[in-house]
Structure formats: structure tokens, C-alpha cells
Design a protein around this motif. Structure first.
Motif, short mmCIF file in Angstrom:
data_model
loop_
_atom_site.label_atom_id
_atom_site.label_comp_id
_atom_site.label_asym_id
_atom_site.label_seq_id
_atom_site.Cartn_x
_atom_site.Cartn_y
_atom_site.Cartn_z
N ILE A 1 -18.62 5.50 7.84
CA ILE A 1 -18.03 4.39 8.56
C ILE A 1 -19.13 3.44 9.04
O ILE A 1 -20.28 3.83 9.21
N ASP A 2 -18.75 2.21 9.25
CA ASP A 2 -19.64 1.22 9.88
C ASP A 2 -19.01 0.89 11.22
O ASP A 2 -18.06 0.10 11.30
N THR B 1 -18.47 -7.67 5.64
CA THR B 1 -18.47 -7.48 4.18
C THR B 1 -17.28 -6.61 3.82
O THR B 1 -16.90 -5.72 4.58
N TYR B 2 -16.69 -6.89 2.64
CA TYR B 2 -15.55 -6.08 2.21
C TYR B 2 -15.64 -5.80 0.72
O TYR B 2 -15.66 -6.73 -0.10
N ARG B 3 -15.73 -4.52 0.41
CA ARG B 3 -15.61 -4.04 -0.97
C ARG B 3 -14.54 -2.97 -0.96
O ARG B 3 -14.61 -2.00 -0.20
N ARG B 4 -13.54 -3.15 -1.78
CA ARG B 4 -12.32 -2.35 -1.64
C ARG B 4 -12.56 -0.84 -1.74
O ARG B 4 -11.96 -0.08 -0.98
N TRP B 5 -13.42 -0.39 -2.65
CA TRP B 5 -13.64 1.05 -2.78
C TRP B 5 -14.49 1.59 -1.65
O TRP B 5 -14.27 2.73 -1.19
N ILE B 6 -15.42 0.80 -1.15
CA ILE B 6 -16.19 1.22 0.01
C ILE B 6 -15.29 1.29 1.24
O ILE B 6 -15.38 2.22 2.05
N ALA B 7 -14.40 0.31 1.38
CA ALA B 7 -13.46 0.33 2.50
C ALA B 7 -12.55 1.55 2.43
O ALA B 7 -12.24 2.18 3.45
N TYR B 8 -12.12 1.89 1.21
CA TYR B 8 -11.29 3.10 1.06
C TYR B 8 -12.09 4.34 1.46
O TYR B 8 -11.59 5.19 2.22
N ALA B 9 -13.32 4.45 0.98
CA ALA B 9 -14.14 5.61 1.31
C ALA B 9 -14.36 5.71 2.82
O ALA B 9 -14.32 6.80 3.39
N ARG B 10 -14.60 4.58 3.46
CA ARG B 10 -14.80 4.59 4.91
C ARG B 10 -13.54 5.05 5.64
O ARG B 10 -13.62 5.77 6.64
N LEU C 1 -13.61 12.47 10.19
CA LEU C 1 -14.16 12.41 11.55
C LEU C 1 -13.06 12.60 12.58
O LEU C 1 -13.27 13.25 13.62
N PHE C 2 -11.89 12.06 12.33
CA PHE C 2 -10.74 12.27 13.21
C PHE C 2 -10.39 13.75 13.29
O PHE C 2 -10.19 14.31 14.38
#
Length: 306
Positions: free
Chosen positions: A157-158, A167-176, A183-184
């Protein structure tokens, strides 16, 4: 001997909520819990697709008709999450399966202004779990199972850019968002130490569901959608198999808090087994920071840890 749905213990007398139960592994999870005697609430964003799913479930399991019900839940709208929790019968809840999710979407925002993947996959389930926690703790052996992904390893996560505004990259956002799921689970397990509640996570490996095609369909990329369909048919395991890690985490005796269950063979396919997870998903500090931010963003407070 490999664990299958036939190994699910008797669920008679237990009540379960399964989010995203209208299709894919959510539908299979709801059906198999009902098959073993549980009362199951199908929590679905689309009432029409949810109604069709319940009709299909009852056609396959006529005896489960009186033990299954449909309730609308849009995890991308905190007002819908709150309404769902308020309208759910005020009785104990034995199992919450946080299954619904979206994957690799173009940048969108939820009704509350959150980036959609983070808002639906994490914040919606964070709020739902918190609002149902009192009911869960009224059960003798409650569980919260959150469906993550093996692709969480692509990104931590960031905490300074949870909504992907910089910044937004769809696969990175999914991974995060999937790292956020883990983490939850990690922090919920810590907070519930000393109570009977078990917080666990699972992932389906590569299972053929509607999840893979949603993003390209939203953009009208027909060729890409056809490629995904071919990949699902040739490489992915069916939803019936993809649901097994979730069902294992939800029902098998002795499942440990903060465990992560996935397919045995390369985290891709096969029977449920302990799954590798990135070390950052066990960070107490990161989990606490995410938890504090989630409480602030959703307005849902869990109170002090046990």
C-alpha cells in the motif's frame, strides 16, 4: 487426501453473509454453505443478478430455499453498507465472507469519492465488518474470511496515496487493494485476540470468473475481452475449485487467525493449502496506519483492541 467441498463440516444452525454471492466463487461459496445446512444471506450489488443467483441456487438445492435470502449491498456506497447492516436481522452472525471485489478497472471513484478498487475491495468490507462486529461476537465461534489475491505481491500500500490520486496503474491499484485485505486481516486478528473470533484470508488462485473481464468490458475493448475469455477457458481452474480455499478458511476446524489459504499448486490451482504472502502484509505498523486511515475515511470505528 485432498480437501474438497465434501469435507465441509455440518453448518446447521449457523448464519453466514457472503458478499458478491451472485456469481463466481461467491456463488459457489454461498451454495456449498447452504448445502451443509447454513442459513445464507446473499449480499449482492445488483438485485436482478442476485435474484437470478438465488433462483439458480434454489433450483440446485431445493431444500435450501427457506435458508437463503437476498439482500442488496453496494460496497462502493457507504450508505448502502450502513443500510445493509441496519436491516440485517438483529441476531448473531456466525460467518462473514468478504468475497466481492473488482479488478484492474480504469480509474473510477465510488459514491463516496474513493478510488474504486480500494473503495470496494477494502474500505467497503472494512466498514461492513465493523458494523456487523457486535453480531459476530455474539456467536460462539465466529469467523471473518476476507478474499485477497496472490497478486498482492505486486505492490505494498501507499499510505500517502490510498486513492491513487498521484499515480494510477490499474494492476498496481488492484495489488494494493489486496495487500490492504491482508493487512486488514492481520490487524483484525490482533484486535480479536482473546475473543472467539477468527479472522482469516483466502485466495482462489487463477479461477475463471467475471472478475477478469470487467475492466476491459468497461472500456469496450472487445479483442482484449476475447483474449481473457480464451485464457479463462484454457488456463484457469473453474469457480468450483477456486472457491475451495475460501470454504476451507470459513469452515475447517482449527483454522488459525491471520492465516492465508490458497490453492496448493504454485498458488494457482489445486486443493487448499497454506499460501505464501509478502512480508509487508504482516507489518504491525503498516496495518495500524491503514486501520486508522480506514476508520477516518469510512467513519466506522471498531473501538479499542481486545
Amino acid at each position: 487426501m485432498a480437501w474438497t467441498a465434501r469435507n465441509i463440516p455440518d453448518q446447521s444452525g449457523r448464519t453466514a453473509v457472503v458478499t458478491g454471492a451472485n456469481s463466481g466463487i461467491g456463488f459457489v461459496t454461498a451454495r456449498e454453505l447452504a448445502r451443509r445446512g447454513a442459513r445464507v444471506v446473499l449480499a449482492c450489488r445488483s438485485e436482478e443478478r442476485g435474484r437470478q443467483a438465488r433462483e439458480r441456487l434454489v433450483s440446485e438445492l431445493p431444500e435450501a430455499g427457506e435458508r437463503t435470502e437476498l439482500r442488496r449491498l453496494d460496497l462502493g456506497d457507504l450508505a448502502s453498507v450502513s443500510a445493509f447492516a441496519k436491516e440485517l436481522p438483529d441476531e448473531r452472525l456466525d460467518l462473514l465472507v468478504n468475497n466481492a471485489g473488482v479488478m484492474a478497472l480504469p480509474y473510477r471513484r465510488t459514491a463516496d469519492g474513493f478510488e474504486t478498487q480500494f473503495g470496494v475491495n477494502h474500505l467497503g468490507h472494512f466498514a461492513l465488518t465493523g458494523l456487523l462486529l457486535e453480531r459476530l461476537l455474539a456467536a460462539p465461534a465466529p469467523r471473518v474470511v476476507t478474499v485477497a489475491s496472490s497478486l498482492h505481491f505486486l505492490a505494498n500500500i501507499d499510505i500517502g496515496d490510498l486513492n491513487g490520486e498521484h499515480t494510477y496503474r490499474r494492476w498496481i491499484a488492484y495489488a494494493r487493494s489486496k495487500t490492504a485485505n491482508l493487512l486488514f486481516t492481520h490487524e483484525l486478528a490482533r484486535r480479536m485476540a482473546g475473543t472467539p473470533l477468527v479472522a482469516a484470508a483466502a485466495h482462489p488462485g487463477y479461477a475463471s470468473t467475471n472478475l477478469q473481464t470487467a475492466g476491459v468490458r468497461m472500456e469496450g475493448r472487445k479483442a482484449a475481452e476475447r483474449v481473457v475469455h480464451v485464457g479463462n477457458r484454457m488456463v484457469a481452474q473453474p469457480a468450483e475449485a477456486g472457491a475451495l480455499p475460501t470454504l476451507y478458511a470459513a469452515t475447517e476446524p482449527g483454522v488459525a487467525p491471520d492465516s492465508f489459504t490458497g490453492p496448493r499448486i504454485l498458488a494457482w490451482r489445486g486443493a487448499p493449502a497454506p499460501s505464501w504472502r509478502a512480508p509487508w502484509t504482516r507489518s504491525d505498523a503498516a496495518a495500524e496506519r491503514l486501520w486508522a486511515a480506514s476508520e477516518q475515511l469510512t467513519g466506522v470505528s471498531y473501538g479499542a483492541p481486545a
